[in-house]
Design an enzyme around this catalytic site. Structure first.
Site, PDB file in Angstrom:
ATOM      1  N   LYS A 228       0.851  -1.181   0.000  1.00  0.00           N
ATOM      2  CA  LYS A 228       0.000   0.000   0.000  1.00  0.00           C
ATOM      3  C   LYS A 228       0.890   1.236   0.000  1.00  0.00           C
ATOM      4  O   LYS A 228       1.412   1.642   1.033  1.00  0.00           O
ATOM      5  CB  LYS A 228      -0.922   0.041   1.222  1.00  0.00           C
ATOM      6  CG  LYS A 228      -2.007   1.128   1.096  1.00  0.00           C
ATOM      7  CD  LYS A 228      -2.427   1.739   2.413  1.00  0.00           C
ATOM      8  CE  LYS A 228      -1.485   2.802   2.890  1.00  0.00           C
ATOM      9  NZ  LYS A 228      -1.427   4.023   2.035  1.00  0.00           N
ATOM     10  N   GLU A 303       9.724   1.334  10.844  1.00  0.00           N
ATOM     11  CA  GLU A 303      10.723   2.399  10.692  1.00  0.00           C
ATOM     12  C   GLU A 303       9.967   3.707  10.840  1.00  0.00           C
ATOM     13  O   GLU A 303       9.263   4.130   9.934  1.00  0.00           O
ATOM     14  CB  GLU A 303      11.414   2.279   9.332  1.00  0.00           C
ATOM     15  CG  GLU A 303      12.689   3.082   9.237  1.00  0.00           C
ATOM     16  CD  GLU A 303      12.477   4.419   8.578  1.00  0.00           C
ATOM     17  OE1 GLU A 303      12.451   5.427   9.329  1.00  0.00           O
ATOM     18  OE2 GLU A 303      12.319   4.473   7.355  1.00  0.00           O
ATOM     19  N   CYS A 337      13.270  10.951   7.066  1.00  0.00           N
ATOM     20  CA  CYS A 337      13.219  10.547   8.472  1.00  0.00           C
ATOM     21  C   CYS A 337      14.592  10.636   9.132  1.00  0.00           C
ATOM     22  O   CYS A 337      14.681  10.681  10.359  1.00  0.00           O
ATOM     23  CB  CYS A 337      12.649   9.141   8.596  1.00  0.00           C
ATOM     24  SG  CYS A 337      13.483   7.937   7.560  1.00  0.00           S
ATOM     25  N   GLU A 434       9.913  16.449  14.967  1.00  0.00           N
ATOM     26  CA  GLU A 434      10.472  16.474  13.629  1.00  0.00           C
ATOM     27  C   GLU A 434       9.787  17.567  12.812  1.00  0.00           C
ATOM     28  O   GLU A 434       8.572  17.551  12.643  1.00  0.00           O
ATOM     29  CB  GLU A 434      10.201  15.108  12.983  1.00  0.00           C
ATOM     30  CG  GLU A 434      11.251  14.604  12.070  1.00  0.00           C
ATOM     31  CD  GLU A 434      10.971  13.179  11.617  1.00  0.00           C
ATOM     32  OE1 GLU A 434      11.840  12.605  10.959  1.00  0.00           O
ATOM     33  OE2 GLU A 434       9.886  12.646  11.911  1.00  0.00           O
TER      34      GLU A 434
END
Length: 534
Positions: A228, A303, A337, A434
Site C-alpha cells: 500500500k 521504521e 526521516c 520532527e
C-alpha cells in the site's frame, strides 16, 4: 503527420519574439502539432507524456497480475506538489479490494517459496535491470508526484534499485545451522523459511526506495506481498510493479492497492493470511499498527519518526561539516526521516560555522524539480508548509532569530524558503518534534558531556551525526549516542549494504544489508533422533 496553421497574433508574438514574427507575417506558418506542444505544454505534461509513452503510467491497481479499478468505481486524484495539477486519478480502494489482493498473494505464496534461491535471484535481477533501464522515466515520475529535484529523483531510482540487486544476491545466501547435539543419537538442524504474505505500507517521501527496500528482501526470502503506497505518490509504485511484471515475477507475488488508508490497514491487520507487516511512517501510526498486530500476532518491522541531532565540535573541519550538514538537512527539502533536525555547534566555532552554513544554504535554488539547477523543490502539500510555520512561530516566540529565510517562498503555497535559525533552545517545539521541512535550527553548546545529554534527550533514536577530527572522541561519542545509525563526518549514510533502523520510539527491526532479509524469515528447529553412530 497532421499540419496546422498558426497566424501572426499577439499570442504568437509573445512566444516567438517580435523580430521573428515580422518575418512570419509575410506568409502563414505550418508546424506540426508536436512543435506547437514545445511552445505551449507545461514541463509536467511533457514529462508525464514521456512516462506514458514508455508504458509506465498506470491508473489502476495490481491484484493477481491484473490491473483493476475500485469495485465501486471511485477514484482519487494525484496532484503535482509543484503546480497543483492533477496528474492522473487512481482507484480509491478499501477492505474488499485489499482482501482480494491478500487472497492472490496467499495463492501465489506456495509456488514462489518453492522456487530455489537462484531462481528467485534471477527474477529479481531482471527487475533490477529494468528499473535501471527506465531510470529517466522513473525519475521524472518521482519528481512529478513527489516534487524533489530531478537529480535527487534519479538518485533515488539508483538507490532503490540497488536494494533489488543486493537482495537478488542474498536470495542464494539464506543459510541455516547445524548445532552440536547434547546426545550422540541426535542431530540438531536449524532452517530459515519465509514468513508468508507480507503487508508493506510505504510513505510518500521516497516512493520507490521505500518499496524496494522492503519488497526485494521479502521476495528474496520467498514471501509474497501486498503493497500500500501513499495516496500522495502511488504512480511510482505502479510503475515499479509494471516493471516487476515485465521481469517475470509471477502474478500474485506483488500486489499494489491504494485508497482508503485506514480501511486498507485494517484489512491487512485483521487477516490471518498476512503474517508480517512492514511500515515506514509516523510513530503515531506505527503504534496503532503495533497494537493492531496483537490480534493475529504478526511479525513487525517499524521504521518510524526521527529527531536527528547533528553535532559540530570545535575540532571539526568546517568545510566538511557544512557540506555534510547541508546534504542531510536540505535533501528532499528536509522531508526525510534521517534528516538533521537539531544542529548543535560548539561555542568556539559557533559564529564561524553559522556564517559558513548560512552562505551555503543561501546558494540553494528553489523551484520546480523538473527545472535545471533546482536544489530544493516544494513540500509535499500545504499541510506540510503549515507544520513548518507552526514550528517557526513557536521558536521565534521563545527567542530564536532568523538568520536566513523564515517564510513561504514567492513561488507558491507549497514552497518554503531554506531557513536557518540561531539562538534556538531546548524548550522549543522544533527541538522536540520532527519539523520535516527546510528549517535548520542552530543550538550552541559548551562541553561534550552537555551535548550528549541534549542529543539523547528525545523519545526518538533513528539517526545522529557528528563532526570531529579527534579519533578518541569519535569512538566515545558514537558509542554514547542512543541512535540506531550514526554518521561520523558524513551527512548521507543510507546504503543498501548497511542496516537501516532505529531504537526507542523510532521503531523495530532493520532494513537493507544481510540483516534485512532476516525480518522476512522464520527460524525452524529440527531435532532428528535415533541416529545410529559407529
Amino acid at each position: 503527420m497532421q499540419l496546422v496553421h498558426l497566424h501572426s497574433t499577439g499570442r504568437l508574438e509573445n512566444m516567438l519574439g517580435s523580430s521573428l514574427c515580422r518575418i512570419l507575417r509575410r506568409r502563414p506558418l505550418k508546424v506540426t502539432r508536436c512543435q506547437v506542444q514545445e511552445f505551449t505544454t507545461s514541463p509536467q505534461k511533457i514529462a508525464i507524456s514521456k512516462v506514458k509513452e514508455a508504458g509506465l503510467l498506470h491508473s489502476k491497481a495490481l491484484i493477481g497480475g491484473k490491473w483493476l479499478g475500485a469495485n465501486d468505481g471511485r477514484t482519487l486524484p494525484v496532484h503535482s506538489p509543484a503546480t497543483g495539477e492533477v496528474l492522473v486519478e487512481v482507484p480509491y480502494m478499501g477492505e474488499v479490494e485489499t482482501n482480494s489482493a491478500i487472497n492472490e498473494a496467499s495463492k501465489a505464496f506456495a509456488g514462489w517459496r518453492a522456487l530455489t534461491g537462484s531462481e528467485r535471484s534471477k527474477l529479481l535481477r531482471n527487475w533490477y535491470d529494468l528499473l535501471i533501464a527506465n531510470k529517466e522515466h522513473l525519475g521524472h515520475l518521482i519528481t512529478l508526484e513527489q516534487g524533489k529535484p530531478l537529480t535527487e529523483a534519479l538518485g533515488e531510482v539508483v538507490y532503490g534499485s540497488n536494494f533489488v540487486e543486493f537482495f537478488a544476491e542474498e536470495a542464494k545466501r539464506i543459510y541455516g545451522d547445524i548445532i552440536p547435539a547434547p546426545f550422540s543419537d541426535r542431530r540438531i538442524v536449524v532452517l530459515k523459511q519465509p514468513v508468508g504474505v507480507v503487508g508493506a505500507i510505504t510513505p510518500w517521501n521516497f516512493p520507490l526506495a521505500m518499496i524496494t527496500r522492503k519488497v526485494a528482501a521479502a521476495f528474496a526470502a520467498g514471501c509474497t506481498a501486498v503493497v500500500k503506497p501513499s495516496e500522495l505518490t502511488p504512480l511510482t509504485a505502479l510503475a515499479a510493479a509494471e516493471l516487476a511484471c515485465q521481469a517475470g515475477i509471477p502474478p500474485g507475488v506483488l500486489n499494489v492497492v491504494m485508497g482508503d488508508a485506514p480501511r486498507i490497514g485494517d484489512a491487512l491487520m485483521a487477516s490471518n493470511e498476512v503474517r508480517k507487516i512492514t511500515f515506514t511512517g509516523s510513530t503515531a501510526v506505527g503504534k496503532k499498527l503495533m497494537a493492531g498486530a496483537a490480534g493475529t500476532v504478526k511479525k513487525l518491522s517499524l521504521e518510524l519518526g526521527g529527531n536527528a541531532p547533528c553535532i559540530i565540535f570545535d575540532d571539526a573541519d568546517i568545510d566538511v561539516a557544512v557540506k555534510g550538514t547541508l546534504a542531510s538537512k536540505f535533501r528532499n527539502s528536509g522531508q526525510t526521516c534521517v534528516s538533521v533536525n537539531r544542529i548543535f555547534v560548539q561555542a568556539g566555532i559557533y559564529d564561524k560555522f553559522s556564517d559558513a552554513f548560512a552562505t551555503a544554504v543561501k546558494s540553494l535554488e528553489v523551484g520546480n524539480g523538473l527545472h535545471k539547477g533546482v536544489a530544493q523543490g516544494p513540500l509535499i502539500n500545504e499541510a506540510a508548509v503549515e507544520k513548518v510555520e507552526r514550528h517557526l512561530e513557536d521558536a521565534l516566540s521563545k527567542g530564536a532569530k532568523v538568520l536566513l529565510g523564515g517564510k513561504k517562498h514567492s513561488l507558491g503555497s507549497t514552497f518554503y524558503e531554506p531557513t536557518v535559525l540561531t539562538d534556538t533552545s531546548t524548550d522549543m517545539i522544533i527541538f522536540r518534534e520532527e519539523v520535516f521541512g527546510p528549517v535548520a535550527p542552530l543550538i550552541k553548546f559548551k562541553t561534550e558531556e552537555d551535548v550528549i545529554q541534549m542529543a539523547n534527550d528525545t523519545l526518538f533514536g533513528l539517526a545522529a551525526y557528528f563532526f570531529t577530527q579527534n579519533l578518541s572522541r569519535a569512538w566515545r561519542v558514537a558509542e554514547a549516542l542512543e541512535f540506531g545509525m550514526v554518521g561520523i563526518n558524513e551527512g548521507i549514510i543510507s546504503t543498501e549494504v548497511a542496516p537501516f533502523g532505529g531504537v526507542k520510539q523510532s521503531g523495530l527491526g532493520r532494513e537493507g544489508s544481510k540483516y534485512g532479509i532476516d525480518e522476512y524469515l522464520e527460524v525452524k528447529y529440527l531435532c532428528m533422533g535415533s541416529i545410529k553412530s559407529f
